[in-house]
Design a protein around this motif. Structure first.
Motif, mmCIF file in Angstrom:
data_model
loop_
_atom_site.group_PDB
_atom_site.id
_atom_site.type_symbol
_atom_site.label_atom_id
_atom_site.label_comp_id
_atom_site.label_asym_id
_atom_site.label_seq_id
_atom_site.Cartn_x
_atom_site.Cartn_y
_atom_site.Cartn_z
ATOM 1 N N ASP A 114 4.035 65.473 46.520
ATOM 2 C CA ASP A 114 2.939 64.968 47.341
ATOM 3 C C ASP A 114 2.892 65.691 48.689
ATOM 4 O O ASP A 114 1.837 66.149 49.137
ATOM 5 C CB ASP A 114 3.111 63.461 47.549
ATOM 6 N N PHE A 115 4.049 65.806 49.337
ATOM 7 C CA PHE A 115 4.096 66.475 50.638
ATOM 8 C C PHE A 115 3.829 67.977 50.499
ATOM 9 O O PHE A 115 3.218 68.583 51.380
ATOM 10 C CB PHE A 115 5.425 66.209 51.341
ATOM 11 N N ALA A 116 4.256 68.579 49.396
ATOM 12 C CA ALA A 116 3.948 70.004 49.155
ATOM 13 C C ALA A 116 2.442 70.210 49.084
ATOM 14 O O ALA A 116 1.913 71.211 49.588
ATOM 15 C CB ALA A 116 4.619 70.479 47.868
ATOM 16 N N SER A 117 1.733 69.252 48.507
ATOM 17 C CA SER A 117 0.278 69.324 48.449
ATOM 18 C C SER A 117 -0.330 69.216 49.847
ATOM 19 O O SER A 117 -1.286 69.932 50.184
ATOM 20 C CB SER A 117 -0.264 68.209 47.546
ATOM 21 N N VAL A 118 0.231 68.340 50.680
ATOM 22 C CA VAL A 118 -0.227 68.222 52.068
ATOM 23 C C VAL A 118 -0.027 69.549 52.793
ATOM 24 O O VAL A 118 -0.911 70.038 53.506
ATOM 25 C CB VAL A 118 0.529 67.086 52.806
ATOM 26 N N LEU A 119 1.138 70.156 52.587
ATOM 27 C CA LEU A 119 1.425 71.438 53.240
ATOM 28 C C LEU A 119 0.500 72.544 52.744
ATOM 29 O O LEU A 119 0.051 73.382 53.533
ATOM 30 C CB LEU A 119 2.887 71.830 53.009
ATOM 31 N N ALA A 168 8.859 71.301 51.655
ATOM 32 C CA ALA A 168 8.654 69.852 51.663
ATOM 33 C C ALA A 168 9.984 69.120 51.501
ATOM 34 O O ALA A 168 10.273 68.169 52.236
ATOM 35 C CB ALA A 168 7.684 69.448 50.553
ATOM 36 N N SER A 169 10.805 69.564 50.566
ATOM 37 C CA SER A 169 12.099 68.937 50.322
ATOM 38 C C SER A 169 12.995 69.038 51.557
ATOM 39 O O SER A 169 13.613 68.052 51.980
ATOM 40 C CB SER A 169 12.780 69.590 49.116
ATOM 41 N N ARG A 170 13.055 70.213 52.160
ATOM 42 C CA ARG A 170 13.886 70.419 53.345
ATOM 43 C C ARG A 170 13.407 69.541 54.506
ATOM 44 O O ARG A 170 14.202 68.914 55.189
ATOM 45 C CB ARG A 170 13.858 71.896 53.752
ATOM 46 N N THR A 171 12.093 69.468 54.705
ATOM 47 C CA THR A 171 11.538 68.670 55.799
ATOM 48 C C THR A 171 11.809 67.187 55.596
ATOM 49 O O THR A 171 12.236 66.485 56.521
ATOM 50 C CB THR A 171 10.017 68.919 55.930
ATOM 51 N N MET A 231 17.864 74.494 47.168
ATOM 52 C CA MET A 231 16.531 74.712 46.654
ATOM 53 C C MET A 231 16.135 73.516 45.769
ATOM 54 O O MET A 231 16.933 73.022 44.986
ATOM 55 C CB MET A 231 16.498 76.016 45.851
ATOM 56 N N PHE A 232 14.911 73.079 45.925
ATOM 57 C CA PHE A 232 14.394 71.935 45.182
ATOM 58 C C PHE A 232 14.304 72.269 43.687
ATOM 59 O O PHE A 232 13.843 73.353 43.324
ATOM 60 C CB PHE A 232 13.009 71.574 45.731
ATOM 61 N N PRO A 233 14.735 71.351 42.790
ATOM 62 C CA PRO A 233 14.642 71.600 41.345
ATOM 63 C C PRO A 233 13.186 71.497 40.868
ATOM 64 O O PRO A 233 12.753 70.478 40.355
ATOM 65 C CB PRO A 233 15.527 70.528 40.726
ATOM 66 N N PHE A 234 12.457 72.557 41.061
ATOM 67 C CA PHE A 234 11.015 72.612 40.829
ATOM 68 C C PHE A 234 10.675 72.594 39.346
ATOM 69 O O PHE A 234 11.245 73.317 38.550
ATOM 70 C CB PHE A 234 10.486 73.898 41.477
ATOM 71 N N ASP A 235 9.738 71.721 38.979
ATOM 72 C CA ASP A 235 9.196 71.663 37.626
ATOM 73 C C ASP A 235 7.677 71.720 37.776
ATOM 74 O O ASP A 235 7.046 70.732 38.153
ATOM 75 C CB ASP A 235 9.635 70.370 36.944
#
Length: 129
Positions: free
Chosen positions: A58-63, A38-41, A1-5
């Motif tokens: 950035d990619f999470a925003s695209v998604l 996004a991190s996994r992709t 899991m991405f270390p989300f902040d």
């Protein structure tokens, strides 16, 4: 899991993404989910490269934009729909793979974070010796 902040993600998306509204309007759990995807992709597409957090946000925003209420219909394969004949919407592109949605500037962020590795997204060119 991405270390989300969340604060870091909101600051990056708010300052560097051209269309931040979809991402910034999400609840925390949805932002975390998009960052995980996004991190996994990106990790799968650019195996062996360090993926910087900015590229993930950035990619999470695209998604988030790609899978917004209206656009997710295109991802599900819908090409056109209308509501009572008064509103009609057509989609140019149908369903796409997640890895195909990665913009070039994100590949640049990954290349910048990995100066000792070959640039990502480049093309192999034949050379005559």
């Amino acid at each position: 899991m991405f270390p989300f902040d969340e604060a870091q993600g909101d600051a990056y998306v708010g300052g560097f993404v051209a269309d931040p509204e979809e991402y910034l309007s999400l609840e925390s759990a949805s932002k975390q989910r998009y960052c995980n995807i996004a991190s996994r992709t990106l990790t799968s597409k650019y195996g062996g490269y360090v993926i910087p957090a900015d590229a993930v946000y950035d990619f999470a925003s695209v998604l988030a934009t790609t899978f917004s209420d209206q656009n997710k219909l295109a991802q599900q394969g819908v090409t056109q729909f209308s509501l009572s004949g008064s509103i009609g919407i057509s989609f140019k592109n149908g369903k796409q793979e997640l890895a195909d949605l990665v913009p070039r500037h994100i590949a640049g962020l990954i290349s910048d974070a990995n100066p000792d590795l070959p640039k990502v997204g480049g093309r192999i060119k034949p050379t005559v010796l």
